[in-house]
Every structure is written in C-alpha cells, then in structure tokens.
Write an enzyme that holds these catalytic residues in place. Sequence first.
Site, short mmCIF file in Angstrom:
data_model
loop_
_atom_site.label_atom_id
_atom_site.label_comp_id
_atom_site.label_asym_id
_atom_site.label_seq_id
_atom_site.Cartn_x
_atom_site.Cartn_y
_atom_site.Cartn_z
N GLY A 278 73.56 -2.55 -20.66
CA GLY A 278 73.14 -2.36 -19.27
C GLY A 278 72.16 -1.23 -19.04
O GLY A 278 71.82 -0.93 -17.90
N PRO A 321 73.46 -2.66 -26.16
CA PRO A 321 72.19 -2.80 -25.46
C PRO A 321 71.48 -4.10 -25.82
O PRO A 321 71.40 -4.46 -27.00
CB PRO A 321 71.38 -1.59 -25.95
CG PRO A 321 71.94 -1.29 -27.30
CD PRO A 321 73.40 -1.68 -27.26
N CYS A 391 56.35 -25.94 -8.07
CA CYS A 391 56.30 -26.40 -6.68
C CYS A 391 57.30 -25.68 -5.81
O CYS A 391 58.24 -26.28 -5.29
CB CYS A 391 56.55 -27.90 -6.67
SG CYS A 391 55.25 -28.74 -7.55
N1 LLP Z 1 77.37 -6.57 -22.99
C1 LLP Z 1 77.89 -7.47 -22.13
C2 LLP Z 1 79.32 -7.74 -22.14
C3 LLP Z 1 77.04 -8.12 -21.22
O1 LLP Z 1 77.55 -8.99 -20.37
C4 LLP Z 1 75.66 -7.84 -21.23
C5 LLP Z 1 74.76 -8.50 -20.30
C6 LLP Z 1 75.18 -6.93 -22.16
C7 LLP Z 1 76.06 -6.30 -23.02
C8 LLP Z 1 73.72 -6.59 -22.27
O2 LLP Z 1 73.19 -6.04 -21.12
P1 LLP Z 1 71.71 -5.40 -21.14
O3 LLP Z 1 71.78 -4.19 -22.02
O4 LLP Z 1 70.80 -6.41 -21.72
O5 LLP Z 1 71.41 -5.12 -19.73
N2 LLP Z 1 69.91 -11.98 -16.74
C9 LLP Z 1 70.05 -10.63 -16.18
C10 LLP Z 1 70.93 -9.76 -17.03
C11 LLP Z 1 72.31 -10.35 -17.25
C12 LLP Z 1 73.11 -9.49 -18.18
C13 LLP Z 1 74.34 -10.16 -18.60
N3 LLP Z 1 75.13 -9.39 -19.48
C14 LLP Z 1 68.67 -10.03 -16.04
O6 LLP Z 1 67.70 -10.71 -16.33
O7 LLP Z 1 68.54 -8.91 -15.60
#
Ligand code: LLP
Length: 463
Positions: A278, A321, A391
């Site tokens: 996140g 990450p 569209c």
């Molecule tokens: N760990 C878990 C349990 C997760 O659910 C996620 C993301 C991550 C790690 C990785 O998160 P990151 O570091 O990539 O933020 N489609 C959305 C993001 C959805 C994230 C879902 N889970 C977007 O485009 O912002």
Amino acid sequence: MSRSAHPAGPRHADVMSDGHYLAPADDLNVLDQKVWSRTVTRDEHGAVTVGGLTVSRLAEEFGTPAYFLDEADFRARCRAWSDAFGPGADVFYAGKAFLSRAVVRWLKEEGLNLDVCSAGELATALDAGMPAERIALHGNNKSVEEIERAVAAGVGRIVLDSFQEIVRVAHVAQGLGKRQRVQIRVTVGVEAHTHEFIATAHEDQKFGIALAGGQAAEAVRRALTLDGLELVGIHSHIGSQIFDMAGFEVSARRVVQLLAEVRDEHGVELPEIDLGGGLGIAYTSDDDPRAPHEIAKSLGDIVTRECEAAGLATPRISVEPGRAIVGPTAFTLYEVGTVKPLEGLRTYVSVDGGMSDNIRTALYDAEYSVALASRTSDAEPMLVRVVGKHCESGDIVVKDAYLPSDLAPGDLIAVPATGAYCRSMASNYNHALRPPVVAVRDGEARVIVRRETEEDLLRLDVG
Ligand code: LLP
C-alpha cells in the site's frame, strides 16, 4: 506542475475539476525524475528514451499503445526494498500490481518473495520457477481448488481471511496429509487516507477478520486447534497509495497487541507479522513518497518498541509492496489522434488507447502526468485532457495536464507511472486489444507480454 489556490484569480480555463488551479511546469520539456523510471531521459534530438532506446523507434517496432517497462529500474527497486528491510525481514512483491513470467524470474533473481491472489497468478509464479515456499496465497474467497493447488504445491503461507476459510484450509491440508503454514488477516479498524475503493482496514468491507469484538482472537483460538494448520503470524493490509505512515503505525501497534493477547491466553508467541503493502508512489510532481529505507526504519522501530513494551520477542516482519516496486518502472506510450480545442474550456487530446489500458482514472479518480515524448516543443502550454477512444465520456487517461499547444496528430505522448494496476486491470472493452508490455534494458527491448490480436479475441468467441 503544482496544484494550488490560484494566486491572482484563476483564468476560467485553468480551474481544475477539483476547484484548484494547476500551474503549468516552467518547462514542459523537462521530465520530472520523480514520476519517470530511472533510465528515462531525452536524447540529443529531444525524444524520450528509456534503457537507451528512443520512443519513436520503440513505437515503430512494437506499435502503440504499449507499456514500456524499465527492467533496470524494476530490479533496482527490488534491491532497494530488500536491502532496506534486510535479512531479518521478508519482502513479498504483490503480483496483482503486474505479473508475468519475466517479472517472476526477476523477483526470483533479486531475492524477493511473491504474493499471489488467484489460481492464475499462482500458475504464473510456479510456471516461471518461483520456489513454492517463497509464495504466499491471498484472497477473500479462495476456492477449494485454489487452496488445494496452493497446499499441494507447498506454498510458504496462506493468508486466512474468514472463519470459514480457517476450516476449509485445515480440511484441505489434512486431506493432503500436510500441515499448512498460515497467517490470519485482521482488520485493525484504521481509516486509511486513500480512495474508498482501495482502503481495506476499516471494518465495513469484505477483507479480513476484525480485531474489534474479539473476533480475531477467536480466529486464532480456532486456528490453533486444527491439525492441518501451523499458525505462524498475523497479517494486516490497510489500503493502497498511502503516504502517511500513521496508519501503518496504528496497524502495527494493534497487531502486536493481539500477539501479546495470544501469548497471554495460549502461551504461544507467533513468530511473524505482515504489515501488507500500500505504499504510495509519485504519479505527479505533487506526490512525495517515502524511500524504502525510511519505511523499513519506521515500521521496524514501531514493532520493536511495541514488542519490548509487551515483553515479546520481535517477530519477523514482512511487507507486500506491489505498486511501489512496479508502478514507477513503466510508462504507456500513445499516439495522438484527434486534437479538439473546446473554446474557453480545454483541449481534448484523443489517444489510441484509453480506459481499456488504464482504468484507474475512471475508477479511482487517479491523477497522472503526461509528456510529449517524440520531440520537444517551445510552444505555449495548453491545458489538456487526455482521453481514450472508447465510447464513454468517462474514458479519461489524464484529467488535467498541460501539453505544448503545437501538439498534432501523430505525435507520441507518454504517461508515466503506469507499471502498476494498468496492464493487470486492462480490459477488452469495445473489443480493444490489450497492449503489450515491452521490457527495455541496456539498449535492448523485448516483449514480455505480447499485444492481443483479433485472433485472440475471436478464439474466445465460439460462435
Ligand atoms: N497486500 C495485499 C493483501 C493487498 O491486497 C494488496 C493490494 C497489496 C499487498 C499491494 O498493494 P500495493 O502496494 O500495490 O498498493 N487496483 C487498485 C489497487 C488495489 C490494491 C489491492 N490490494 C489501484 O489501481 O490503485
């Protein structure tokens, strides 16, 4: 570009949709290194290059739209994360951000672990040779088949997401004569400061088991009694695109509190905690992400402090990450088609892709930057909205940005920081063909995910 209240009364055309004024950068030709991958620069003719190759040549060879992924940058980011956390912690790359066999091989070579959240991601990981013990399986509704495949393959951990799943995984593991290492995902009750669709630690959503009301403690109680499970830790993921460490600190504190409760009740010190992914990245010059070593230090300090206070040995920390590793490493290259000035409003620049290759703007109101990539220009900045060819009027790639006013059909423009959640969320809307991902490194480019073809589309349509 900076977003601020307009100093001397805004010109109508420059007031953004969110009521703020967006100032054009002093020089639109300058690429802000914060939002571009490491090897991106302009060559002596002004064309953008990545890994030593100019976009015009790349477009000629691979077509547009296409994602160009800077392999050296990807590998450097993997190393930065694993060096920052050191040998006493584990970094799991979240495959949902973007996964392909080449990516799995890079992760393996750089010593990272891998999170998967579906049978498809698991299959990709295993096919590309990621050792199963370095894979973690996630998901709020894993099918029995997915669980069976993961347990049979010997994945290093399954992250349990519900009471039903505790029983399901235990049952599958026992049936296969195995004891599966698991963590329990808890919701810590933190409101992460991010878009509602990507916040996951508040209670009213589908993930995890709440700490509140003793539910997580009950989940631990049940997991500890089941022979098929080896409960190794607690997991928390609070959301995505987060800059403020405060949410992670609260999360870490609450997870450690649970570890202390578990120790008091069961006499067991769970050896692992996972604080999820996140971490935010820079999509525009206004974003200021923290470096991995700062994040590692701040998370490590808080866990150590809280554990000392609770009289616990510090558990092994892991993080996941996705975006922070792959997000900044790629840009999408588009060819400009129709350029439509709307008097007193802005100029709409249509490109040959759109919401089918980047749904994030439409879905999360995400902000992106954009640059004229095939050349430089000294023309005055014009306020633009970069839109796709689908569209829908919501088919927006970059909502508010400046491009040179001599922009013309045939120019190439590039949108940086599209490595995460763009190809992985791409669709065939309007029967668009999903673009390729091309890895570029040291003057060489190779397709790692090829462009879809009409044959691919028609093959699924069985008539
Ligand atoms: N760990 C878990 C349990 C997760 O659910 C996620 C993301 C991550 C790690 C990785 O998160 P990151 O570091 O990539 O933020 N489609 C959305 C993001 C959805 C994230 C879902 N889970 C977007 O485009 O912002």
